[in-house]
Design an enzyme around this catalytic site. Structure first.
Site, mmCIF file in Angstrom:
data_model
loop_
_atom_site.group_PDB
_atom_site.id
_atom_site.type_symbol
_atom_site.label_atom_id
_atom_site.label_comp_id
_atom_site.label_asym_id
_atom_site.label_seq_id
_atom_site.Cartn_x
_atom_site.Cartn_y
_atom_site.Cartn_z
ATOM 1 N N GLN A 92 0.866 -1.193 0.000
ATOM 2 C CA GLN A 92 0.000 0.000 0.000
ATOM 3 C C GLN A 92 0.892 1.228 0.000
ATOM 4 O O GLN A 92 1.070 1.919 0.988
ATOM 5 C CB GLN A 92 -0.903 -0.044 1.225
ATOM 6 C CG GLN A 92 -1.874 -1.213 1.162
ATOM 7 C CD GLN A 92 -2.739 -1.276 2.407
ATOM 8 O OE1 GLN A 92 -3.248 -0.270 2.869
ATOM 9 N NE2 GLN A 92 -2.898 -2.464 2.945
ATOM 10 N N LYS A 188 1.021 -8.704 -15.649
ATOM 11 C CA LYS A 188 -0.146 -8.929 -14.790
ATOM 12 C C LYS A 188 -0.929 -7.637 -14.640
ATOM 13 O O LYS A 188 -0.348 -6.562 -14.588
ATOM 14 C CB LYS A 188 0.350 -9.397 -13.413
ATOM 15 C CG LYS A 188 -0.740 -9.616 -12.390
ATOM 16 C CD LYS A 188 -0.185 -10.268 -11.141
ATOM 17 C CE LYS A 188 0.244 -9.251 -10.112
ATOM 18 N NZ LYS A 188 0.781 -9.842 -8.888
ATOM 19 N N ARG A 190 -3.745 -6.065 -12.005
ATOM 20 C CA ARG A 190 -4.454 -6.308 -10.748
ATOM 21 C C ARG A 190 -5.720 -5.467 -10.718
ATOM 22 O O ARG A 190 -5.684 -4.266 -10.968
ATOM 23 C CB ARG A 190 -3.548 -5.968 -9.563
ATOM 24 C CG ARG A 190 -4.198 -6.234 -8.225
ATOM 25 C CD ARG A 190 -3.226 -6.104 -7.064
ATOM 26 N NE ARG A 190 -2.326 -7.246 -6.907
ATOM 27 C CZ ARG A 190 -2.702 -8.425 -6.429
ATOM 28 N NH1 ARG A 190 -3.957 -8.662 -6.100
ATOM 29 N NH2 ARG A 190 -1.815 -9.399 -6.309
HETATM 30 C C1 R5P Z 1 2.712 -8.249 -6.138
HETATM 31 O O1 R5P Z 1 3.051 -7.540 -7.054
HETATM 32 C C2 R5P Z 1 3.558 -9.328 -5.556
HETATM 33 O O2 R5P Z 1 4.805 -9.401 -6.147
HETATM 34 C C3 R5P Z 1 2.863 -10.659 -5.630
HETATM 35 O O3 R5P Z 1 2.783 -11.072 -6.978
HETATM 36 C C4 R5P Z 1 1.485 -10.581 -5.063
HETATM 37 O O4 R5P Z 1 1.489 -9.858 -3.868
HETATM 38 C C5 R5P Z 1 0.907 -11.951 -4.820
HETATM 39 O O5 R5P Z 1 -0.368 -11.794 -4.301
HETATM 40 P P1 R5P Z 1 -1.459 -12.910 -4.536
HETATM 41 O O6 R5P Z 1 -0.858 -14.209 -4.090
HETATM 42 O O7 R5P Z 1 -2.611 -12.469 -3.664
HETATM 43 O O8 R5P Z 1 -1.825 -12.904 -5.972
#
Ligand code: R5P
Length: 287
Positions: A92, A188, A190
């Site tokens: 965050q 990715k 999000r």
């Molecule tokens: C985020 O950018 C981190 O590097 C991880 O990929 C992420 O926090 C993994 O979170 P989750 O297992 O909830 O997908």
């Protein structure tokens, strides 16, 4: 002296043994209303190193570390070092929407008030390169990459290291470079704390390779689960998922294992997958 707080007693004992210094626990209890009570069992003097992972029970763990740091100074420590093998709230790091709290900066300010030097293993630094961007105190980042490299070298033949998003190059690509293996970094997007989409922007040749998914942390596991779904379409059947921090929220570990993955993490968070022992790296840094 090394003091192991609730989440990292085993790790702290290992570090103390490696450094041949005194080790002590802390008495920790919850009052009936869930307030925390702490008590040091020994007299403190000189430099005191507190070791506390900020998972599990992430908010309690942080309060415990802050209370312990403040108390250590009050009762005799000249210098307080906090080793946070896993530091929480690092993702965050921006006001994503108006009114959002930028939690990582606030956590750093609290820690600044009571600690002289913080060590963090593989902090999730996204927009900034160094911890000194948030901390006023001395802040040192350590990495478990050499442990990931050693593990892959010893256990996995013909590995193809796959990083699920661009930030994961710091672990996937960096580790691949140590062992001279191939790596690919995916993209990715999000959408929320639980929803992510992973894209294969390029053709990936998985023939004769063992897929090793490498990331800094596994929280819900959705990042790796989406990656596994893509790899299955390419015919990959076996997956090793290696992450430094195994947070494993909402049954993530079981979901990954059900999807056919072997999961390996470091003991920055203590759990059954924590096969990579970070104590040597921490001990070396504290010398
Ligand atoms: C985020 O950018 C981190 O590097 C991880 O990929 C992420 O926090 C993994 O979170 P989750 O297992 O909830 O997908």
């Amino acid at each position: 002296m090394i003091v192991g707080l609730s989440n990292s007693k085993d790790l702290a004992r290992k570090v103390a043994r490696k450094l041949k210094v005194k080790y002590s626990d802390i008495d920790f209890e919850f009052f009936p209303d869930r307030e925390i009570h702490l008590r040091f069992k020994t007299k403190l003097k000189g430099t005191v190193v507190l070791i506390q992972s900020m998972q599990p029970k992430t908010n309690d763990a942080l309060i415990e570390a802050l209370f312990a740091s403040a108390t250590a100074k009050e009762i005799g420590a000249k210098k307080v070092i906090l080793v946070a093998p896993y530091l929480n709230y690092m993702r965050q790091d921006k006001r994503f929407r108006p009114g959002d709290c930028v939690s990582n900066e606030i956590v750093a300010k609290f820690i600044d008030d009571y600690v002289d030097h913080i060590f963090v293993v593989d902090p999730h630094l996204h927009r900034e390169k160094n911890l000194s961007h948030f901390f006023k105190i001395k802040a040192t980042k350590l990495t478990a990459n050499p442990l990931i490299a050693q593990y892959i070298k010893k256990h996995i033949k013909n590995p193809l290291l796959i990083g699920p998003d661009w930030e994961s190059y710091k672990w996937a690509r960096a580790t691949a470079e140590i062992i001279g293996a191939e790596s690919v970094i995916l993209k990715k997007k999000r959408y929320s704390g639980r929803k992510v989409k992973v894209y294969f922007g390029q053709k990936i040749d998985v023939k004769g390779k063992n897929a090793v998914l490498v990331d800094d942390m596994i929280s819900t596991g959705n990042t790796l689960l989406r990656t596994i779904e893509h790899l299955k379409k390419l015919g990959v059947k076996k997956f090793t998922c290696i992450a430094i921090h195994g947070v494993f929220a909402e049954g993530a570990l079981k979901k990954l294992q059900k999807a056919g993955a072997q999961v390996i993490t470091a003991n920055t968070i203590e759990n059954p997958t924590a096969k990579l022992d970070i104590s040597g790296i921490i001990a070396e840094a504290l010398k």
